[in-house]
Design a protein around this motif. Structure first.
Motif, short mmCIF file in Angstrom:
data_model
loop_
_atom_site.label_atom_id
_atom_site.label_comp_id
_atom_site.label_asym_id
_atom_site.label_seq_id
_atom_site.Cartn_x
_atom_site.Cartn_y
_atom_site.Cartn_z
N PRO A 63 0.82 -1.21 0.00
CA PRO A 63 0.00 0.00 0.00
C PRO A 63 0.86 1.26 0.00
N GLY A 64 0.42 2.26 -0.76
CA GLY A 64 1.10 3.54 -0.76
C GLY A 64 2.22 3.66 -1.76
N ILE A 65 2.31 2.69 -2.67
CA ILE A 65 3.42 2.64 -3.61
C ILE A 65 3.16 3.51 -4.85
N GLY A 66 1.93 4.03 -4.97
CA GLY A 66 1.52 4.76 -6.17
C GLY A 66 2.50 5.84 -6.61
N GLY A 67 2.96 6.66 -5.69
CA GLY A 67 3.86 7.74 -6.04
C GLY A 67 5.13 7.24 -6.69
N ALA A 68 5.65 6.15 -6.18
CA ALA A 68 6.89 5.61 -6.72
C ALA A 68 6.68 5.07 -8.13
N ILE A 69 5.54 4.46 -8.36
CA ILE A 69 5.25 3.94 -9.69
C ILE A 69 5.22 5.08 -10.70
N VAL A 70 4.57 6.17 -10.32
CA VAL A 70 4.48 7.33 -11.20
C VAL A 70 5.88 7.83 -11.55
N PHE A 71 6.71 7.96 -10.54
CA PHE A 71 8.06 8.45 -10.81
C PHE A 71 8.83 7.49 -11.71
N GLN A 72 8.65 6.22 -11.49
CA GLN A 72 9.33 5.23 -12.31
C GLN A 72 8.94 5.32 -13.78
N ARG A 73 7.68 5.66 -14.01
CA ARG A 73 7.24 5.82 -15.41
C ARG A 73 7.98 6.97 -16.07
N LEU A 74 8.18 8.07 -15.32
CA LEU A 74 8.89 9.21 -15.90
C LEU A 74 10.33 8.84 -16.21
N VAL A 75 10.95 8.09 -15.32
CA VAL A 75 12.32 7.64 -15.57
C VAL A 75 12.36 6.85 -16.87
N SER A 76 11.41 5.95 -17.02
CA SER A 76 11.36 5.12 -18.24
C SER A 76 11.16 5.98 -19.48
N ILE A 77 10.21 6.90 -19.39
CA ILE A 77 9.90 7.74 -20.54
C ILE A 77 11.14 8.51 -21.00
N ILE A 78 11.87 9.06 -20.04
CA ILE A 78 13.04 9.86 -20.41
C ILE A 78 14.19 8.98 -20.88
N ALA A 79 14.35 7.83 -20.25
CA ALA A 79 15.40 6.90 -20.69
C ALA A 79 15.12 6.42 -22.11
N GLU A 80 13.87 6.13 -22.39
CA GLU A 80 13.51 5.70 -23.75
C GLU A 80 13.70 6.83 -24.75
N ALA A 81 13.40 8.05 -24.31
CA ALA A 81 13.60 9.20 -25.19
C ALA A 81 15.06 9.31 -25.59
N GLU A 82 15.93 9.15 -24.60
CA GLU A 82 17.36 9.23 -24.89
C GLU A 82 17.78 8.08 -25.81
N ALA A 83 17.25 6.89 -25.52
CA ALA A 83 17.60 5.73 -26.34
C ALA A 83 17.15 5.91 -27.78
N SER A 84 16.08 6.67 -27.97
CA SER A 84 15.59 6.87 -29.35
C SER A 84 16.26 8.06 -30.01
N GLY A 85 17.28 8.60 -29.39
CA GLY A 85 18.08 9.61 -30.07
C GLY A 85 18.02 11.02 -29.53
N LEU A 86 17.17 11.26 -28.55
CA LEU A 86 17.06 12.61 -27.99
C LEU A 86 18.31 12.91 -27.15
N ALA A 87 18.95 14.06 -27.44
CA ALA A 87 20.16 14.42 -26.70
C ALA A 87 19.80 15.16 -25.42
N LEU A 88 20.32 14.68 -24.31
CA LEU A 88 20.00 15.29 -23.02
C LEU A 88 21.21 16.05 -22.46
N ASN A 89 20.93 17.05 -21.66
CA ASN A 89 21.99 17.85 -21.03
C ASN A 89 22.53 17.22 -19.75
N TYR A 90 21.81 16.23 -19.26
CA TYR A 90 22.24 15.56 -18.02
C TYR A 90 21.96 14.07 -18.19
N PRO A 91 22.48 13.25 -17.29
CA PRO A 91 22.11 11.82 -17.35
C PRO A 91 20.59 11.66 -17.28
N ALA A 92 20.09 10.61 -17.88
CA ALA A 92 18.63 10.42 -17.97
C ALA A 92 17.97 10.43 -16.60
#
Lengths: 220, 220
Positions: free
Chosen positions: B143-172
């Motif tokens: 119980p109460g894990i919802g916030g962490a799941i949301v954050f994990q999705r953002l990590v995935s989205i940005i990591a995938e963005a970088e993997a698909s060629g988007l150049a980032l100014n900092y580590p993903a």
DNA sequence: CCGTTAACTTACCATTGATAAGTTATCTGT
DNA sequence: ACAGATAACTTATCAATGGTAAGTTAACGG
């Protein structure tokens, strides 16, 4: 005298020395609030540490909440002071904003409990939580106003920056709010989730500051 | 049956129908938590609204905290669902990040109390506050894990963005943290200080999103 | 040395989250 | 139909909380 206390003085105060008792109570309350948090700190425990009975605290403070507010004011004085120093020694508008952000974040990380109490309202009553951000017209001597004063300084710094020729991407007050929100986001995250494996704490601070400066200053 | 309740059903439940009582308790607790906050809502008031005795609540929940966590999970499910939808319908990496930020902020403003409880730990015990950001390895059914799941999705989205060629100014992962912190700064400020005269609420949301996108994406 | 009053205590209150132990109603097996 | 078994629920109670009322003690001024 309680061996575990840094505040207790033992006997009854002489006439006219009540203010020293008040300071002892504040000191004990500060220690306990910082050790155990607001809710976990009971008036009885504060009284024990000081070496008086619980109702004696009510001779010096109307309630528990006012003890906390007095402590917040005390601590926020340090931040306000360091901001004043930046304003009086740094003239470059960009550098002022950056230094403000650095000082703000440094303060938050150095005083996480006071930061929580004033800006996050963690585990404190509604009436206390609302004091972080008050209308500019509010009484500046009112307890708990520290957070609002800090924010007002940022508004001034950015408005003056614009007045001195710095081109902004948004209205000055919006820029101040964005700047504060971004740095507050970093501070609150690092404070509330200290156990989270943040990638790089220093980079989060400097990076966010870079991002905000670039974002609010035209051609920044 | 309590005339002021939307949950009370009157009599004793038949065997095997305890789960409906549990849902009534959750419903009443949700109403009261949202109306009066966590601390101000007592188990007796919840029990009154449901139409049972206070100790009856302990047949369905180990303590007050678990009631709140169950409610947070329920509400966060909506945000997780809308993020899943974005991930499955939006392919452009930039647009995904932006849509995430919009959905996140919209959710926070639509469910300020749950947001406070999970991400700000307002007026709730330490043990609950810590559940917002959990290590990825934690039990996802907890119980109460919802916030962490949301954050994990953002990590995935940005990591995938970088993997698909988007150049980032900092580590993903740093980019994800910066993005979340910035949007969290906006959300928490608007939620915790609703009475403050913010210059322009909409602009604060879109502006912060612009600033973050520009700041973390190279040449963004 | 006496009265005023600051400083402090003891006793108490209602409310809180939570528990222990008993009661009642429903279901199952025979 | 009836006798356990047990889910569902109640009453009584607990210690701890923030806060108050009313009394007590000690220090000072005259």
């Amino acid at each position: 005298m309680n061996a575990f206390s840094t505040a207790a003085t033992g006997g009854r105060k002489k006439r006219g020395e009540g203010h020293t008792r008040r300071e002892e109570i504040l000191q004990a309350a500060k220690e306990l609030f910082l050790e155990q948090g607001y809710e976990a700190t009971t008036i009885r425990r504060i009284a024990d540490r000081v070496g008086v009975s619980a109702p004696a605290l009510y001779l010096y403070f109307p309630d528990k909440e006012q003890m906390m507010l007095a402590l917040c004011d005390q601590t926020f004085g340090y931040l306000i002071e360091s901001i004043r120093e930046i304003e009086s020694t740094v003239s470059d508008p960009r550098e002022r904003i950056r230094r403000f952000g650095e000082a703000y974040l440094k303060f938050g990380l150095a005083h996480p409990d006071e930061y929580k109490l004033v800006f996050l309202g963690s585990n404190i009553p509604e009436s206390v939580r609302k004091l972080g951000h008050r209308m500019p017209t509010d009484d500046p001597t009112r307890p708990g106003i520290g957070g609002a004063i800090v924010f007002q300084r940022l508004v001034s710094i950015i408005a003056e920056a614009e007045a001195s020729g710095l081109a902004l991407n948004y209205p000055a007050d919006t820029c101040a709010e964005l700047c504060w929100m971004a740095m507050h986001g970093v501070a609150s995250a690092l404070i509330l989730k200290p156990e989270f494996p943040w990638s790089n704490r220093d980079l989060l601070g400097t990076g966010m500051l870079d991002i905000v400066m670039k974002g609010i200053i035209r051609g920044g």
